[in-house]
Design a protein around this motif. Structure first.
Motif, PDB file in Angstrom:
ATOM      1  N   LEU A 140       0.838  -1.199   0.000  1.00  0.00           N
ATOM      2  CA  LEU A 140       0.000   0.000   0.000  1.00  0.00           C
ATOM      3  C   LEU A 140       0.875   1.252   0.000  1.00  0.00           C
ATOM      4  N   ALA A 141       1.937   1.215   0.816  1.00  0.00           N
ATOM      5  CA  ALA A 141       2.830   2.374   0.874  1.00  0.00           C
ATOM      6  C   ALA A 141       3.478   2.613  -0.492  1.00  0.00           C
ATOM      7  N   ILE A 142       3.885   1.519  -1.154  1.00  0.00           N
ATOM      8  CA  ILE A 142       4.502   1.657  -2.477  1.00  0.00           C
ATOM      9  C   ILE A 142       3.495   2.256  -3.459  1.00  0.00           C
ATOM     10  N   ALA A 143       2.264   1.732  -3.426  1.00  0.00           N
ATOM     11  CA  ALA A 143       1.249   2.214  -4.358  1.00  0.00           C
ATOM     12  C   ALA A 143       0.965   3.700  -4.128  1.00  0.00           C
ATOM     13  N   ALA A 158       2.326   8.576   2.827  1.00  0.00           N
ATOM     14  CA  ALA A 158       1.996   7.183   2.547  1.00  0.00           C
ATOM     15  C   ALA A 158       2.072   6.357   3.830  1.00  0.00           C
ATOM     16  N   LEU A 159       3.154   6.559   4.599  1.00  0.00           N
ATOM     17  CA  LEU A 159       3.296   5.779   5.834  1.00  0.00           C
ATOM     18  C   LEU A 159       2.217   6.178   6.838  1.00  0.00           C
ATOM     19  N   GLY A 160       1.812   7.448   6.794  1.00  0.00           N
ATOM     20  CA  GLY A 160       0.702   7.885   7.636  1.00  0.00           C
ATOM     21  C   GLY A 160      -0.559   7.107   7.287  1.00  0.00           C
ATOM     22  N   ILE A 161      -0.881   7.049   5.998  1.00  0.00           N
ATOM     23  CA  ILE A 161      -2.088   6.339   5.556  1.00  0.00           C
ATOM     24  C   ILE A 161      -2.029   4.867   5.953  1.00  0.00           C
ATOM     25  N   VAL A 162      -0.833   4.282   5.872  1.00  0.00           N
ATOM     26  CA  VAL A 162      -0.705   2.860   6.187  1.00  0.00           C
ATOM     27  C   VAL A 162      -0.869   2.606   7.691  1.00  0.00           C
ATOM     28  N   TYR A 163      -0.300   3.491   8.518  1.00  0.00           N
ATOM     29  CA  TYR A 163      -0.247   3.166   9.948  1.00  0.00           C
ATOM     30  C   TYR A 163      -1.335   3.809  10.797  1.00  0.00           C
ATOM     31  N   ILE A 164      -1.956   4.904  10.333  1.00  0.00           N
ATOM     32  CA  ILE A 164      -2.986   5.549  11.156  1.00  0.00           C
ATOM     33  C   ILE A 164      -4.123   4.578  11.531  1.00  0.00           C
ATOM     34  N   PRO A 165      -4.600   3.734  10.599  1.00  0.00           N
ATOM     35  CA  PRO A 165      -5.670   2.804  10.998  1.00  0.00           C
ATOM     36  C   PRO A 165      -5.267   1.909  12.169  1.00  0.00           C
ATOM     37  N   ALA A 219       9.670   2.862  15.040  1.00  0.00           N
ATOM     38  CA  ALA A 219      10.542   1.830  14.476  1.00  0.00           C
ATOM     39  C   ALA A 219      10.039   1.370  13.104  1.00  0.00           C
ATOM     40  N   TYR A 220       8.733   1.083  13.005  1.00  0.00           N
ATOM     41  CA  TYR A 220       8.188   0.642  11.711  1.00  0.00           C
ATOM     42  C   TYR A 220       8.404   1.704  10.643  1.00  0.00           C
ATOM     43  N   ALA A 221       8.190   2.972  11.023  1.00  0.00           N
ATOM     44  CA  ALA A 221       8.279   4.053  10.041  1.00  0.00           C
ATOM     45  C   ALA A 221       9.701   4.156   9.505  1.00  0.00           C
ATOM     46  N   VAL A 222      10.686   4.085  10.410  1.00  0.00           N
ATOM     47  CA  VAL A 222      12.087   4.169   9.985  1.00  0.00           C
ATOM     48  C   VAL A 222      12.419   2.992   9.060  1.00  0.00           C
ATOM     49  N   LEU A 223      11.954   1.815   9.460  1.00  0.00           N
ATOM     50  CA  LEU A 223      12.203   0.599   8.685  1.00  0.00           C
ATOM     51  C   LEU A 223      11.512   0.669   7.320  1.00  0.00           C
ATOM     52  N   SER A 224      10.257   1.113   7.321  1.00  0.00           N
ATOM     53  CA  SER A 224       9.510   1.167   6.059  1.00  0.00           C
ATOM     54  C   SER A 224      10.107   2.198   5.116  1.00  0.00           C
ATOM     55  N   GLU A 225      10.526   3.330   5.684  1.00  0.00           N
ATOM     56  CA  GLU A 225      11.122   4.373   4.832  1.00  0.00           C
ATOM     57  C   GLU A 225      12.361   3.817   4.154  1.00  0.00           C
ATOM     58  N   ALA A 226      13.194   3.110   4.933  1.00  0.00           N
ATOM     59  CA  ALA A 226      14.412   2.532   4.360  1.00  0.00           C
ATOM     60  C   ALA A 226      14.040   1.530   3.265  1.00  0.00           C
TER      61      ALA A 226
END
Lengths: 293, 314
Positions: A140-143, A158-165, A219-226
């Motif tokens: 989803l983040a990629i899309a 994108a990471l906001g949209i993925v993790y806010i729920p 942690a997830y955000a840093v990892l996902s961004e990378a």
């Protein structure tokens, strides 16, 4: 015989926040996590002062230098200083992580509180929530980044949209329990408005699980961004992000393994620090969920 | 159990409806003209107009939406611009690779995660426990692509034990598949194994504190039997629910692993689609993968109901 005053028998008054802090700083995991994360955060904050070479300055004469006295972390395929790139990458990771956490703190709380408190909104909000959580997070983040275009800001969105729920769900479940508490019913009976009840009676008590969630989320955000920049859909190269450095170093990993190893270890330290920090926070703030018993 | 299955399927319908709406809306979120974004700057106005007609973008939004659902009902998810074939066909070609990799990783996750969690709980606070939890912490902190890269350097390049990339289909050569999938599966599994070890440990500790365990020990049953028959069976029930989440995480993580080891799976297909602005593929592929995962989670819930009578009667 000396007179005993009533105060002598009164329990010592310690401010609850101070008591919590004290317990946190006696928690081994929390302190270790804070130390690991703190080192990276300080390095990130000091980036302009502790690097002397521009992270994007090319120097073909100096390419593929392994770590040495002049180049602490060595150089990459364009002769760029890996120390500069890793340190500035740390700063970007921290900015993105903190922004995603801030977005989640605001919107996750708003959506979660609305769904948990107003029953009429619950069904609708949670179905949308469930749908967003059904998508595989990275896909989803990629899309979303691909649709919005690759940039640092869009990665944050994108990471906001993925993790806010996910955050909203946690806030909602606390709010649902708290809404039925007698002291909240008492406040309703006393005529307090919705806003006042939410702000003064419910949300402060729903904070603990959310704070725990936000530390893991960092942690997830840093990892996902990378991950996004490693896949080539994050911040545009040559922006120094850990993912970008590793993606570029991939082609040379046989002869210049330090290009991928150094940002990889930095990433690992950051994520581990945050995970330990989160474990500690959970043990102290939200003991029902503790894993280390 | 059938009631649970029907109930879960019904409650999944609105979720799938919203998932399809989000997938539909995605391409319309492109700032400016989606056709121009897809075709690139070198496209002529005539090409742009043609693309708009092909994608149905010349129609009003409501018509586009209706056509989209009309297609979905008929199993038509549009055509991939990059591959020139149907999105559904392209997905079905690639999905088995991702499923195979995810299943392999799931087996590794269960073996390592359950073993580490159970041993840690049985030897609570011992060195073994601390080592297992340290391993779990490292597992959840190492980015899978970094682990994959390090494994490629160590086992692929230096030791030469395993291939550094490429894919051999299981149907052609099962052993070849195993060797080409082992490194990807391990790098994919470690994070989930760490999560599972932590959950298993706490679930097991919770069960070991129960009165019936004390009773079983008090009446003189051997420790082995107490653990296997009384503790484990009950500790594993909540873990079954986690398996659904683990599968979702594995499929999500497979995107990165496939890119790293150049495996021709769903993740690689979608990443390529994203990089080449093949939006019909992104939109349809995302919808299919998500639907698949929703189904897996329903299956897990039904399984859970079959294992735990308390859920059935709720």
């Amino acid at each position: 015989m000396s007179e005993l005053a009533a105060e002598d028998f009164a329990p010592q008054r310690v401010h609850p926040a101070r008591a919590t802090l004290k317990r946190l700083f006696h928690h081994r995991l929390f302190v270790t996590g804070l130390a690991l994360f703190g080192v990276i955060a300080i390095i990130a904050a000091l980036a302009p002062w502790i690097t002397d070479v521009d992270p994007n300055r090319l120097s073909m004469r100096n390419k593929f230098l392994s770590p040495n006295g002049d180049w602490v972390f060595g150089t990459d395929n364009f002769g760029r200083s890996l120390w500069s790139r890793t340190v500035w990458g740390a700063q970007l990771s921290m900015i993105i992580g903190a922004s995603v956490v801030a977005l989640n703190a605001v919107f996750g709380t708003l959506i979660g509180a609305a769904a948990g408190y107003f029953r009429r909104l619950d069904n609708m909000l949670m179905r949308v929530n469930d749908a967003l959580m059904a998508f595989p997070a990275i896909l989803l983040a990629i899309a979303v980044t691909s649709v919005l275009g690759p940039s640092t800001l869009n990665v944050i969105l994108a990471l906001g949209i993925v993790y806010i729920p996910r955050t909203a769900r946690i806030v909602r479940s606390s709010v649902i329990v708290l809404r039925e508490m007698e002291y909240v019913q008492a406040a309703v009976a006393a005529g307090a408005g919705h806003w006042r009840i939410l702000r003064h009676h419910i949300l402060p008590n729903a904070m603990a699980p959310m704070i725990v969630q936000l530390s893991f989320l960092f942690a997830y955000a840093v990892l996902s961004e990378a991950t996004l920049s490693f896949l080539g859909v994050g911040a545009v190269p040559p922006t120094p992000t850990w993912g970008n450095i590793m993606a570029e170093g991939r082609d040379y990993m046989r002869d210049a393994p330090w290009i991928i190893t150094i940002p990889g270890i930095a990433l690992m330290i950051t994520v581990m620090g945050l995970n330990l920090l989160g474990d500690g926070l959970r043990d102290v703030l939200d003991p029902r969920l503790r894993i280390q018993q | 159990m059938i009631r649970v299955a029907i109930g879960r399927l019904l409650s999944a319908l609105p979720v799938l409806l919203i998932v399809s709406l989000i997938s539909f809306g995605l391409m319309r979120l492109i700032p400016g003209d989606p056709a121009a974004a897809i075709a690139g700057i070198s496209a002529t106005p005539a090409q742009l107009a043609q693309l708009r007609v092909d994608l149905g973008l010349d129609q009003p939004l409501l018509v586009q939406l209706l056509r989209y659902y009309e297609g979905l009902v008929q199993g038509d998810l549009g055509r991939s611009l990059l591959l020139g074939k149907g999105v559904f066909a392209a997905t079905m070609e690639r999905l088995p690779v991702t499923i195979g990799l995810s299943l392999y990783a799931l087996v590794i996750t269960l073996l390592i995660g359950l073993a580490a969690g159970i041993i840690a709980a049985l030897r609570q606070n011992s060195i073994v426990d601390q080592a297992a939890m340290m391993f779990a912490m490292i597992g959840i902190s190492v980015p899978s692509f970094f682990l994959g890269l390090v494994m490629i350097i160590v086992f692929g390049v230096h030791l030469g034990w395993l291939p550094t990339g490429g894919y051999i289909p299981f149907s052609q050569d099962p052993l070849g598949w195993l060797s080409s999938s082992t490194m990807p599966a391990i790098s994919l599994a470690l994070l989930q194994a760490g999560l599972l070890a932590r959950i298993t440990r706490s679930s097991m500790l919770e069960v070991l504190r129960q009165d019936y365990i004390r009773t079983a020990r008090a009446k003189g049953l051997p420790m082995r039997q107490v653990i296997l028959k009384h503790a484990l069976a009950n500790a594993l029930i909540p873990i079954v629910t986690v398996v659904g989440i683990i599968v979702t995480l594995l499929v999500s993580g497979a995107v990165v692993t496939e890119a790293l080891f150049s495996l021709p799976g769903m993740g690689q297909l979608l990443t390529q689609a994203v990089l080449n602005r093949d939006y019909p593929m992104v939109q349809g592929g995302l919808l299919l993968v998500t639907t698949f995962l929703v189904m897996v989670n329903i299956l897990v819930d039904v399984l859970y109901a079959a294992l735990d009578p308390r859920v059935r009667y709720e």
